[in-house]
Design a protein around this motif. Structure first.
Motif, PDB file in Angstrom:
ATOM      1  N   UNK A  78       0.711  -1.338   0.016  1.00 38.66           N
ATOM      2  CA  UNK A  78       0.076   0.027  -0.159  1.00 38.66           C
ATOM      3  C   UNK A  78       0.731   1.281   0.129  1.00 38.66           C
ATOM      4  N   UNK A  79       2.136   1.204   0.464  1.00 35.21           N
ATOM      5  CA  UNK A  79       2.843   2.446   0.485  1.00 35.21           C
ATOM      6  C   UNK A  79       3.873   2.335  -0.682  1.00 35.21           C
ATOM      7  N   UNK A  80       4.561   1.413  -0.805  1.00 41.65           N
ATOM      8  CA  UNK A  80       5.843   1.289  -1.612  1.00 41.65           C
ATOM      9  C   UNK A  80       5.214   1.338  -2.916  1.00 41.65           C
ATOM     10  N   UNK A  81       4.441   0.168  -3.447  1.00 40.75           N
ATOM     11  CA  UNK A  81       3.523  -0.217  -4.750  1.00 40.75           C
ATOM     12  C   UNK A  81       2.832   1.202  -5.214  1.00 40.75           C
ATOM     13  N   UNK A 154      -6.372   1.362   3.901  1.00 40.59           N
ATOM     14  CA  UNK A 154      -6.772   2.534   3.383  1.00 40.59           C
ATOM     15  C   UNK A 154      -5.960   3.846   3.908  1.00 40.59           C
ATOM     16  N   UNK A 155      -5.608   3.637   5.043  1.00 40.13           N
ATOM     17  CA  UNK A 155      -4.386   4.410   5.630  1.00 40.13           C
ATOM     18  C   UNK A 155      -3.177   4.410   5.093  1.00 40.13           C
ATOM     19  N   UNK A 156      -2.463   3.372   4.914  1.00 35.25           N
ATOM     20  CA  UNK A 156      -1.411   3.277   4.399  1.00 35.25           C
ATOM     21  C   UNK A 156      -1.323   3.564   2.789  1.00 35.25           C
ATOM     22  N   UNK A 157      -2.525   3.347   1.977  1.00 31.28           N
ATOM     23  CA  UNK A 157      -2.543   3.814   0.738  1.00 31.28           C
ATOM     24  C   UNK A 157      -2.466   5.318   0.647  1.00 31.28           C
ATOM     25  N   UNK A 158      -3.132   6.044   1.526  1.00 33.44           N
ATOM     26  CA  UNK A 158      -3.306   7.290   1.534  1.00 33.44           C
ATOM     27  C   UNK A 158      -1.683   7.795   1.697  1.00 33.44           C
ATOM     28  N   UNK A 159      -0.914   7.352   2.854  1.00 32.41           N
ATOM     29  CA  UNK A 159       0.493   7.531   2.677  1.00 32.41           C
ATOM     30  C   UNK A 159       1.366   7.460   1.423  1.00 32.41           C
ATOM     31  N   UNK A 160       0.972   6.222   0.718  1.00 36.84           N
ATOM     32  CA  UNK A 160       1.599   6.005  -0.504  1.00 36.84           C
ATOM     33  C   UNK A 160       1.229   6.768  -1.694  1.00 36.84           C
ATOM     34  N   UNK A 161      -0.014   7.188  -1.831  1.00 31.53           N
ATOM     35  CA  UNK A 161      -0.656   8.207  -2.583  1.00 31.53           C
ATOM     36  C   UNK A 161      -0.030   9.625  -2.716  1.00 31.53           C
ATOM     37  N   UNK A 162       0.035  10.016  -1.336  1.00 31.77           N
ATOM     38  CA  UNK A 162       0.531  11.502  -0.947  1.00 31.77           C
ATOM     39  C   UNK A 162       2.155  11.175  -1.676  1.00 31.77           C
ATOM     40  N   UNK A 163       2.934  10.378  -1.603  1.00 31.73           N
ATOM     41  CA  UNK A 163       4.341  10.347  -1.970  1.00 31.73           C
ATOM     42  C   UNK A 163       4.398  10.294  -3.292  1.00 31.73           C
ATOM     43  N   UNK A 164       3.538   9.543  -4.149  1.00 28.33           N
ATOM     44  CA  UNK A 164       3.231   9.508  -5.459  1.00 28.33           C
ATOM     45  C   UNK A 164       2.942  10.922  -5.925  1.00 28.33           C
ATOM     46  N   UNK A 209       0.749   4.843  11.802  1.00 25.97           N
ATOM     47  CA  UNK A 209      -0.231   3.597  11.844  1.00 25.97           C
ATOM     48  C   UNK A 209      -0.244   2.203  11.912  1.00 25.97           C
ATOM     49  N   UNK A 210       0.956   1.991  11.587  1.00 25.00           N
ATOM     50  CA  UNK A 210       1.419   0.400  11.674  1.00 25.00           C
ATOM     51  C   UNK A 210       1.442  -0.016  13.040  1.00 25.00           C
ATOM     52  N   UNK A 211       1.543   0.875  13.763  1.00 30.51           N
ATOM     53  CA  UNK A 211       1.724   0.651  15.654  1.00 30.51           C
ATOM     54  C   UNK A 211       0.192  -0.001  15.803  1.00 30.51           C
ATOM     55  N   UNK A 212      -0.751   0.714  15.305  1.00 29.85           N
ATOM     56  CA  UNK A 212      -2.296   0.070  15.819  1.00 29.85           C
ATOM     57  C   UNK A 212      -2.706  -0.960  15.124  1.00 29.85           C
ATOM     58  N   UNK A 213      -2.246  -1.059  13.602  1.00 32.57           N
ATOM     59  CA  UNK A 213      -2.622  -2.086  12.859  1.00 32.57           C
ATOM     60  C   UNK A 213      -1.885  -3.513  13.608  1.00 32.57           C
ATOM     61  N   UNK A 214      -0.654  -3.448  14.043  1.00 31.95           N
ATOM     62  CA  UNK A 214      -0.103  -4.559  14.373  1.00 31.95           C
ATOM     63  C   UNK A 214      -0.709  -4.892  16.125  1.00 31.95           C
ATOM     64  N   UNK A 215      -0.861  -3.820  16.613  1.00 31.10           N
ATOM     65  CA  UNK A 215      -1.503  -4.110  18.075  1.00 31.10           C
ATOM     66  C   UNK A 215      -2.880  -4.732  17.935  1.00 31.10           C
ATOM     67  N   UNK A 239      -6.887   7.298   8.183  1.00 32.38           N
ATOM     68  CA  UNK A 239      -7.248   7.028   6.850  1.00 32.38           C
ATOM     69  C   UNK A 239      -7.982   8.241   6.297  1.00 32.38           C
ATOM     70  N   UNK A 240      -8.846   8.694   7.247  1.00 30.73           N
ATOM     71  CA  UNK A 240      -9.685  10.071   6.919  1.00 30.73           C
ATOM     72  C   UNK A 240      -8.592  11.122   6.431  1.00 30.73           C
ATOM     73  N   UNK A 241      -7.773  11.506   7.461  1.00 22.52           N
ATOM     74  CA  UNK A 241      -6.786  12.425   7.260  1.00 22.52           C
ATOM     75  C   UNK A 241      -5.986  12.402   5.947  1.00 22.52           C
ATOM     76  N   UNK A 242      -5.905  11.329   5.576  1.00 20.84           N
ATOM     77  CA  UNK A 242      -4.579  10.859   4.290  1.00 20.84           C
ATOM     78  C   UNK A 242      -5.525  10.831   3.137  1.00 20.84           C
TER      79      UNK A 242
END
Length: 255
Positions: A78-81, A154-164, A209-215, A239-242
């Motif tokens: 979701x982030x790298x790709x 959704x949250x991590x894809x927002x980070x990836x999209x922002x990078x792109x 966000x990975x902290x809360x997903x893993x927890x 996810x909403x913010x991103x």
């Protein structure tokens, strides 16, 4: 009257989303094998390496490694790709195609996130299935994991999209997305509890966000739902913010 109007809007939004999702799934003829590799093969390899160095593992250690590997796979997809794909589409003018469609920008990003989540689900199953072979423990899946993974994607894809969207070139997007994806995984309590981390990194992990997903995944593997709502709420907020940031930044055509 208001109820009927709201229902029509909901049906229209769902129809748009499904059309976009179908378009994104069609691209897996090119990107599917790559997504499967980074979301499945790399995390399984990490499981093997950690088991080799750690030796015999307790059930809690096995849960930490499996949950961490699932988050790593999700992050890579979701982030790298996502970062690489969005940057390439933006800078090659491919996004102009979507300008011809009456769609909301956030639905476009959400459709990509959903597509890669669907592509990554087999990898998640592979990671759990390999746990008895590599780690020596059989773990049980929980239905709520699907919700955790969906919100996390959704949250991590927002980070990836922002990078792109902000990267000056596809190469820069590749470097930034990989650095953030792996950096967030190894600098946050993904493979290990936050108590075992240095105090500074422990504070930093609050905004990752990975902290809360893993927890959430660790708790569900243990059959516990205590703290699940908090993790889901924080992940939803990310996810909403991103998505709001992406919605305001994305342009179908570059000047």
């Amino acid at each position: 009257m208001n109820g009927v109007r709201a229902l029509r809007k909901l049906v229209k939004a769902l129809t748009e989303f499904l059309i976009l999702l179908k378009i994104q799934l069609a691209t897996f003829r090119m990107m599917g094998p790559f997504a499967l590799m980074i979301s499945g093969i790399l995390p399984v390899g990490m499981m093997y390496v950690m088991c080799t160095f750690a030796g015999e593992l307790s059930i809690n250690q096995a849960i930490n490694i499996v949950a961490g590997s699932m988050v790593m796979g999700l992050s890579n997809t979701c982030i790298a790709t996502m970062g690489q794909i969005i940057a390439e589409m933006r800078l090659t003018g491919s996004l102009a195609y979507y300008a011809t469609l009456p769609i909301a920008r956030w639905r476009f990003i959400l459709s990509i996130a959903t597509a890669y989540l669907l592509a990554g689900l087999p990898s998640m199953i592979i990671i759990v299935a390999m746990a008895p072979i590599i780690l020596g423990h059989t773990l049980m899946l929980h239905p709520a994991m699907l919700l955790v993974l969906a919100l996390g994607a959704t949250a991590l894809s927002g980070i990836g999209a922002a990078i792109g969207l902000y990267a000056p070139s596809p190469i820069a997007a590749n470097v930034f997305s990989l650095a953030i994806s792996f950096g967030f995984v190894f600098l946050s309590p993904v493979y290990y509890p936050v108590e075992s981390m240095p105090a500074l990194l422990g504070k930093f992990s609050i905004i990752v966000p990975m902290t809360y997903i893993a927890r959430a995944l660790r708790g569900l593997f243990q059959g516990q739902t205590q703290g699940l709502l908090e993790c889901l709420a924080v992940t939803s907020l990310f996810a909403l913010v991103m998505m709001l940031l992406v919605q305001n930044r994305i342009k179908w055509r570059e000047r």
